[in-house]
Write a protein that holds these residues in place. Sequence first.
Motif, PDB file in Angstrom:
ATOM      1  N   UNK A 182       0.833  -1.205   0.000  1.00 49.64           N
ATOM      2  CA  UNK A 182       0.000   0.000   0.000  1.00 49.64           C
ATOM      3  C   UNK A 182       0.873   1.262   0.000  1.00 49.64           C
ATOM      4  N   UNK A 183       0.417   2.282  -0.690  1.00 48.81           N
ATOM      5  CA  UNK A 183       1.162   3.540  -0.762  1.00 48.81           C
ATOM      6  C   UNK A 183       0.334   4.718  -0.253  1.00 48.81           C
ATOM      7  N   UNK A 238      -5.796  -6.466   8.590  1.00 47.98           N
ATOM      8  CA  UNK A 238      -4.692  -6.148   9.494  1.00 47.98           C
ATOM      9  C   UNK A 238      -5.052  -4.915  10.311  1.00 47.98           C
ATOM     10  N   UNK A 239      -4.724  -4.948  11.605  1.00 51.90           N
ATOM     11  CA  UNK A 239      -4.879  -3.775  12.464  1.00 51.90           C
ATOM     12  C   UNK A 239      -3.532  -3.452  13.100  1.00 51.90           C
ATOM     13  N   UNK A 240      -3.142  -2.180  13.062  1.00 51.52           N
ATOM     14  CA  UNK A 240      -1.858  -1.742  13.613  1.00 51.52           C
ATOM     15  C   UNK A 240      -2.103  -0.890  14.860  1.00 51.52           C
ATOM     16  N   UNK A 241      -1.330  -1.171  15.905  1.00 54.69           N
ATOM     17  CA  UNK A 241      -1.489  -0.483  17.184  1.00 54.69           C
ATOM     18  C   UNK A 241      -0.148   0.112  17.622  1.00 54.69           C
ATOM     19  N   UNK A 242      -0.183   1.359  18.102  1.00 56.92           N
ATOM     20  CA  UNK A 242       0.991   1.998  18.687  1.00 56.92           C
ATOM     21  C   UNK A 242       0.622   2.486  20.081  1.00 56.92           C
ATOM     22  N   UNK A 277      -7.806  -3.438   5.186  1.00 53.59           N
ATOM     23  CA  UNK A 277      -8.791  -4.505   5.096  1.00 53.59           C
ATOM     24  C   UNK A 277      -9.350  -4.609   3.681  1.00 53.59           C
ATOM     25  N   UNK A 278      -9.673  -5.824   3.261  1.00 52.57           N
ATOM     26  CA  UNK A 278     -10.287  -6.054   1.960  1.00 52.57           C
ATOM     27  C   UNK A 278      -9.264  -6.376   0.890  1.00 52.57           C
ATOM     28  N   UNK A 279      -9.697  -7.095  -0.127  1.00 50.92           N
ATOM     29  CA  UNK A 279      -8.792  -7.535  -1.193  1.00 50.92           C
ATOM     30  C   UNK A 279      -8.147  -6.372  -1.924  1.00 50.92           C
ATOM     31  N   UNK A 331      -4.507  -6.290  -4.335  1.00 53.61           N
ATOM     32  CA  UNK A 331      -5.310  -5.862  -5.493  1.00 53.61           C
ATOM     33  C   UNK A 331      -4.872  -6.505  -6.801  1.00 53.61           C
ATOM     34  N   UNK A 332      -3.616  -6.954  -6.899  1.00 56.48           N
ATOM     35  CA  UNK A 332      -3.116  -7.579  -8.122  1.00 56.48           C
ATOM     36  C   UNK A 332      -3.285  -9.099  -8.134  1.00 56.48           C
ATOM     37  N   UNK A 333      -3.875  -9.615  -7.059  1.00 55.81           N
ATOM     38  CA  UNK A 333      -4.150 -11.047  -6.934  1.00 55.81           C
ATOM     39  C   UNK A 333      -2.890 -11.902  -7.062  1.00 55.81           C
ATOM     40  N   UNK A 334      -1.806 -11.437  -6.479  1.00 56.63           N
ATOM     41  CA  UNK A 334      -0.560 -12.208  -6.499  1.00 56.63           C
ATOM     42  C   UNK A 334      -0.698 -13.532  -5.745  1.00 56.63           C
ATOM     43  N   UNK A 335      -1.627 -13.573  -4.773  1.00 55.86           N
ATOM     44  CA  UNK A 335      -1.790 -14.787  -3.962  1.00 55.86           C
ATOM     45  C   UNK A 335      -2.974 -15.622  -4.412  1.00 55.86           C
TER      46      UNK A 335
END
Length: 329
Positions: free
Chosen positions: A218-219, A250-254, A263-265, A270-274
């Motif tokens: 993600x950018x 994924x959730x990130x906590x600091x 969250x979400x495909x 988005x490129x469906x590499x998996x």
Amino acid sequence: MMKFNTAIVFLLFYVVSCSDSNSTDKVEDEEVIETPETPTEEPEEEPEVTWKTIPVPAEAGEGNVWEFQNMSDSFDYEAEATNKGAEFDAKWTDFYHNQWSGPGLTEWKRDHSLVKDGYLQMVASRVPNSNKIHLGCITSKEQVIYPVYIEAYVKIANTTLASDVWLLSSDDTQEIDIVEAYGASYSELAQADQTWYAERIHLSHHMFIREPFQDYQPTDAGSWYKDEVGTLWREDFHRVGVYWRDPFHLEYYINGELVRTTSGAEMIDPNNYADGEGLSKPMDIIINAEDQTWRSDKNITPSDAELANKENNTFKVDWIRIFKPVKAD
């Protein structure tokens, strides 16, 4: 006269007798009530909060509780750089998860990681007669898989080098970055201000195709977290964690606060590499420091003078803890 006097005497005797009788009855009828002493209760002591019992900030899910995993590590032992010892070796390999020695100018060396004074430490030094840098890297001997919460208490090094805690699948195709940060506010060799990076922690993930090489991450602006007060993350220890809930969340906590959700495909892959599987592979935990190519190509790499300050170029981890959600009893 005798009659009168006798009557008076009788009457006086009667009055005195009645008065004494009433007085006695009153005393006998009264109850002495003793006030009980109020017991002094000792205040209950608050249970000590430890690295294990700090509440997990993520929700375990309905009907679930968080279960502490023994692969967690407090680093409350000594592990010398050249002889890590049994306690370290039970959980960690003192190198990367394969034989790769690191990106760009990095050369990971086993003797550049150690545990001392209660901290895992990743140190940096110049490779003699070279522009390369020796750095530390360790890998967990157990893998993790969702759902899992992983949190580390770290002090980012005051350097242009990266301080990292991350997850990587065995085939190097899926990666989750728990913390990736660059502590220095200035680069001597680049003669450039680096405060933008010093105020941010990179919270991201990667989906790879190795051949031909392709890399998605993600950018969006949220992938570089900055708090409202412009904290310089090198100045103190901070808790940084990720809840890998499922392949597409994924959730990130600091410091116990939710700061980012991916969250979400369309955000995860988005490129469906998996092939529609998302972040689904078991992953190793990797803790390291590194000199990354995208920075060293711009001369954002430590000078000899900067490397001479060992404390600035040491990434420290106080503890790392892992929890799994399980059904409550």
